[in-house]
Design an enzyme around this catalytic site. Structure first.
Site, PDB file in Angstrom:
ATOM      1  N   SER B  28       1.466  -1.439  -0.299  1.00 45.64           N
ATOM      2  CA  SER B  28       0.023  -0.282  -0.205  1.00 45.64           C
ATOM      3  C   SER B  28       0.341   0.713  -0.180  1.00 45.64           C
ATOM      4  CB  SER B  28      -1.152  -0.168   1.227  1.00 45.64           C
ATOM      5  OG  SER B  28      -0.215  -0.511   1.999  1.00 45.64           O
ATOM      6  N   CYS B  29       2.129   1.133   0.143  1.00 49.10           N
ATOM      7  CA  CYS B  29       3.193   1.903   0.156  1.00 49.10           C
ATOM      8  C   CYS B  29       2.725   3.142  -1.073  1.00 49.10           C
ATOM      9  CB  CYS B  29       4.316   2.110   0.773  1.00 49.10           C
ATOM     10  SG  CYS B  29       4.794   1.256   2.318  1.00 49.10           S
ATOM     11  N   VAL B  30       3.660   3.735  -1.447  1.00 47.66           N
ATOM     12  CA  VAL B  30       3.916   4.817  -2.548  1.00 47.66           C
ATOM     13  C   VAL B  30       4.875   4.923  -2.363  1.00 47.66           C
ATOM     14  CG1 VAL B  30       2.720   6.721  -4.178  1.00 47.66           C
ATOM     15  CG2 VAL B  30       1.624   5.557  -2.782  1.00 47.66           C
TER      16      VAL B  30
END
Lengths: 205, 161
Positions: B28-30
């Site tokens: 879910s990190c960017v």
């Protein structure tokens, strides 16, 4: 909010014992439905930097089966099973007659449903034992499953738990079936707000 | 052999050619990749959460949050000699790794992507390419010589952004 970095050695020992009791029960459940002997590694209760978690299962780029459940009730948290590819396939071949897939990427609805059920049974057994010990009702949500990179799965599970501190409290254990090297890693991450209740219920608050 | 520099969750790193910046196992990190083509300087910021408001300033790691990481990366790129007016961005990540169930759903990936885009638009940094959303984990390699971001997803062909 409880700061996990201030936990004492006694408290960590007590949490490890919780892991022991929970995974003991989960191991019996697994042994029962696979009809074979399952050994349990000594559980650990650790304060870990979230960046170190993927290393426990072979690094962030390692593909694994992840089964994720929420723990609900007075004591809440997250429950994650990480199952290496080899073990996942072995479980599927054992539990589904005629199943011959050779990569978890080829799983259909039947296989996914089977893996989620494995998660359900293990989480249920694990939490039941803790629930009895702490005399606090704990329920697990329906399981959700994904087969992907361990780093991606863990990143998703811990992201909002590490807003302030980089540390998470994790009770970790693994099952080993020696003959075939089947491994399942179990992680319980209590919500920081629940930690105090959990410690109190076992008399080490 | 050029250097491969890993950028972990909540980290921000800047490098120049011929090095490459790499991240394995994005969920879910960017990852915000910023690049100055002319000087071949690039940076990766690996953000985990959308919004830093409500976090005690003293305990804040600005590289963890979209709203603080974007300006931090922008300024650090400038300090390292990049031409701030020419910076372009590429975005990767923001997946929801586990399918929602009755008791559980999350938009953390989507919220991260939206927050990064908002922060980039405030600084008027154009987004050249992105591969965001969905439910698959990603790994990326940012080649600072070409400015290309190589993207891999389990079971799929590698792409270039």
């Amino acid at each position: 909010m409880e700061d996990v970095t201030t936990l004492t050695r006694t408290q960590l020992d007590a949490l490890r014992e919780i892991g022991n009791i929970g995974s003991g029960n989960a191991a019996s459940a697994l042994a029962q439905f696979l009809n074979r002997k399952i050994d349990m590694a000594v559980p650990s209760a650790k304060i870990l930097d979230f960046k170190e978690i993927p290393d426990l299962v072979g690094g962030p780029a390692q593909s694994v089966m992840g089964i994720f459940l929420k723990v609900m009730g007075e004591i809440s948290g997250r429950f994650l099973l990480l199952i290496p590819e080899h073990t996942s396939l072995r479980l599927l071949h054992t539990l589904i007659p005629g199943c011959e897939i050779d990569s978890p990427l080829d799983m259909g609805e039947m296989e996914s449903s089977c893996m989620r059920e494995v998660g359900n049974i293990l989480a249920g057994a694990f939490l039941n034992a803790i629930s009895t010990l702490t005399q606090t009702p704990m329920l697990n949500s329906l399981p959700s499953m994904a087969y992907d990179l361990s780093g991606s799965l863990i990143n998703y599970v811990v992201a909002d738990m590490v807003a302030v501190s980089d540390k998470v409290l994790m009770i970790e254990t693994s099952f080993i079936e020696a003959e075939e090297d089947l491994r399942i890693h179990i992680f319980l991450l209590p919500d920081p707000d629940s930690l105090k209740k959990l410690l109190k219920s076992i008399g080490v608050a | 052999m050029s250097d491969y520099i890993p950028v972990g969750m909540g980290e921000l790193k800047i490098a120049r050619h011929p090095a490459s910046l790499v991240v394995y196992g994005i969920g879910s990190c960017v990852i915000i990749a910023m690049y100055d083509k002319k000087n071949k300087i690039g940076g990766f910021s690996h953000v985990m959460l959308p919004d830093s408001s409500g976090i005690d300033k003293e305990k804040l790691n600005p590289a963890k949050f979209a709203d603080t990481a974007v300006p931090l990366l922008f300024n650090k790129m400038g300090e390292e000699g990049a031409l701030k007016s020419k910076l372009v961005a590429k975005l990767v990540g923001g997946a929801e790794m586990f399918p929602p169930t009755e008791d559980f759903s999350s938009n953390i990936g989507r919220d991260n992507v939206e927050a990064v885009k908002k922060a980039l638009s405030i600084l008027q940094i154009p987004i050249e390419a992105e591969d965001t959303g969905g439910n698959r984990g990603r790994s990326v390699e940012f080649d600072l010589d070409s400015g290309l971001v190589k993207l891999s997803i389990l079971g799929q062909e590698t792409k270039e952004l």
